[in-house]
Write an enzyme that holds these catalytic residues in place. Sequence first.
Site, PDB file in Angstrom:
ATOM      1  N   GLY A 125       0.969  -1.076   0.233  1.00 39.54           N
ATOM      2  CA  GLY A 125      -0.058   0.271  -0.099  1.00 39.54           C
ATOM      3  C   GLY A 125       0.814   1.678  -0.135  1.00 39.54           C
ATOM      4  O   GLY A 125       0.368   2.200  -0.350  1.00 39.54           O
ATOM      5  N   CYS A 126       1.913   1.102   0.231  1.00 39.75           N
ATOM      6  CA  CYS A 126       2.844   2.027   0.220  1.00 39.75           C
ATOM      7  C   CYS A 126       3.704   2.371  -1.178  1.00 39.75           C
ATOM      8  O   CYS A 126       4.513   1.297  -1.898  1.00 39.75           O
ATOM      9  CB  CYS A 126       4.254   2.054   1.254  1.00 39.75           C
ATOM     10  SG  CYS A 126       4.445   3.397   1.764  1.00 39.75           S
ATOM     11  N   GLY A 127       4.036   3.598  -1.634  1.00 43.28           N
ATOM     12  CA  GLY A 127       4.875   4.000  -2.972  1.00 43.28           C
ATOM     13  C   GLY A 127       6.366   3.601  -2.625  1.00 43.28           C
ATOM     14  O   GLY A 127       7.236   2.927  -3.459  1.00 43.28           O
ATOM     15  N   THR A 134       6.580  -0.025  -2.381  1.00 41.47           N
ATOM     16  CA  THR A 134       6.867  -0.375  -4.027  1.00 41.47           C
ATOM     17  C   THR A 134       7.921  -0.702  -3.981  1.00 41.47           C
ATOM     18  O   THR A 134       8.204  -1.576  -4.866  1.00 41.47           O
ATOM     19  CB  THR A 134       5.333   0.043  -5.047  1.00 41.47           C
ATOM     20  OG1 THR A 134       3.969   0.279  -4.202  1.00 41.47           O
ATOM     21  CG2 THR A 134       5.833  -0.251  -6.086  1.00 41.47           C
TER      22      THR A 134
END
Lengths: 284, 284
Positions: free
Chosen positions: B112-114, B117
Site C-alpha cells: 500500500g505504500c509507494g 512499492t
Amino acid sequence: MSSLPHLTQAAAELTQEVEVIDEHGARRTLQIPAERALTVYVDKRELVTLMTLGAAPELLVLGYLRNQRLTSEPGQIRSITVDWEVGAAAVHTRGGLPDYEARTAQRVVTTGCGQGTVFGSLMNELDSIELPPADEARISQRALLALLEAMRQQESTYKSAGSVHGCALFRVGADSAELLSFVEDVGRHNAIDTIAGWMWMNGVSARDTAFYTTGRLTSEMVIKSAQMGVPIVVSRSGITQMGYQLAQRLGLALFGRAVNRHFIAYTGFDRFDAQPELASASTG
Amino acid sequence: MSSLPHLTQAAAELTQEVEVIDEHGARRTLQIPAERALTVYVDKRELVTLMTLGAAPELLVLGYLRNQRLTSEPGQIRSITVDWEVGAAAVHTRGGLPDYEARTAQRVVTTGCGQGTVFGSLMNELDSIELPPADEARISQRALLALLEAMRQQESTYKSAGSVHGCALFRVGADSAELLSFVEDVGRHNAIDTIAGWMWMNGVSARDTAFYTTGRLTSEMVIKSAQMGVPIVVSRSGITQMGYQLAQRLGLALFGRAVNRHFIAYTGFDRFDAQPELASASTG
C-alpha cells in the site's frame, strides 16, 4: 461488545548488534533497531507489506486495518496470526469486511502511498469526524509537563538503539497524565496504528486522552488522531503546514517542540489551560 | 544524449507564518514549512499524489519517475508542467513509457505504500545494481568532515522553520567535498527524488559523489542511492536494520550520527580512509 479477535504474541527481537567504526578509528559494537517486512493477508489475499520493528505485530495489523477503515469494529476480525518465519500476518475475518473491494481498489487511482491513501480517502470523510468539545477535552500545562516527564523517564529502544519513533497514549487529568500505552516502531505511522489496535483490544475510550509522538505533527498524524477520537497531540518534533491546517479545521490541540519543560502550542488554544508560572522552573 | 524535457519553474512559497503560544504563555509568530499536495498525471492519467514542500516540483516529479523506474532516461519525457492553482503536475511523454502498465499495476498487489512499492519491486533487481569498486569510489575522513562543515553552513528552511528533511549531493575529492545540489522537502524520499531529477537535467555522473541526508539510513534511502549509482551515504541520523543489511549486500558505505566532527561508519569500511588524528579537534 462483540467478541475480540484472537491474536498470536509473535513479538520479535527488537535490536541487532553491529560492529562500527567511530571518528577516532575505534571499532566497537552498537545496537541498531530491528526492521522486518510483514506482509498482511486478509482472508488469504495479500493486502500490504509493512516494514516494522516487530514489537507488537498483531496490534499493528489490527490498528492498520482500523486506521485504513477496512474494519469498523474489532469483532469483524476472527484472528490475526503472525509468523516471522515467513514474514506474514494472516488475518481471518468473520465473513469478510464491508466495502473491502472498493476501499482497497481506491489505492490504485488515488496515490502510490498507503499513507497518502489514508489521507486521500479520509479527506472525504473529515466532516464526519466529531471530537469532544473544548470544555470537556482539554489539558493543563501541569498535566502536559507530567506527560513529558513520564516520556523522559520511559525506557525505550530509542535510548538503546535510536532510529525508531515512539508513540504513547495518556489519560489526562486536571493536573496529571497517566501513561496507558507506549509503542515504538521504525515508522511513526506504525506506532500510532499499533496504539489504535491496543485501544480496540482493551476497550479504551479516547475521551480524556492525549497522544505523544516523537514524530512530526503531519497531516496523517492529525487525521489518525482525530479519527481515533483523540483531540490532543504532543510531539517532540515540529509541525507541517497540512498538519497545522487540518488540526485547525478539526479542532485538535497540537503541541510541538515538547521536551522537558518546553513546548509550543500550535493549534487548539481553547483546549489548553496555560500555567506560565510553571515555566519559571525551566531548565533552559 | 537525447533532448531534455522542458520543465516549468513553479517554485512555491516555502514557509508560512503562524501564531503560537510558548511555555511562558507568550503569543508569538513562528515560521512553519509549507506542504502541498501535487497530483502527478502521466499523459493525462493520474499516477500519484505527492505531499511536497514545493521548492522544485518539476525535478521532484522527474526524479520520482526515475526512482520508481517508470522512466529509464530523461529523453522519454517531453515536458513536466506544474500548476499550483490546481495542484497538478502534467507529464507529457514522447510516445509513452515502456512497461508503464505493468510497473504501475504492481503497486496494487505488492504494497500500500509507494516507498514500499519501490522496495518490493527493486528487491527483484538488486543484483543488476553495480557500484564502482571500493578503490575507485571512496571517501577520506578529511573529505567527510569537509562535507559536514558545508552542511553546517548551509542556509536552509530547516533552520528557519524546522520539520523538513534535507538531502545534498557532493563531489568527493581526496581531501575535499564540493556541494553540487541541496534540496529540502517535507519527506526525505521527495528530497532524494528531487536530486535524482536534478542529476538527469544536469547530466551529472554519480562517480565520485556522496549523498548527505538528514533522514535515517533506511532501506529506501540505500536502494535509491545505489540505483542512482551513489556508493556513499552520510546521515545526521541513525540507521535501520534493513538499511544496514542492504548496504552490506550492495557494498555501500554508510555513515550515520554525522554532525560537526562526529560520525559512525556502519558499512563499507573498505571505501573509508580513516584519519583518526582529525578527531582530536573534536568539539565533543
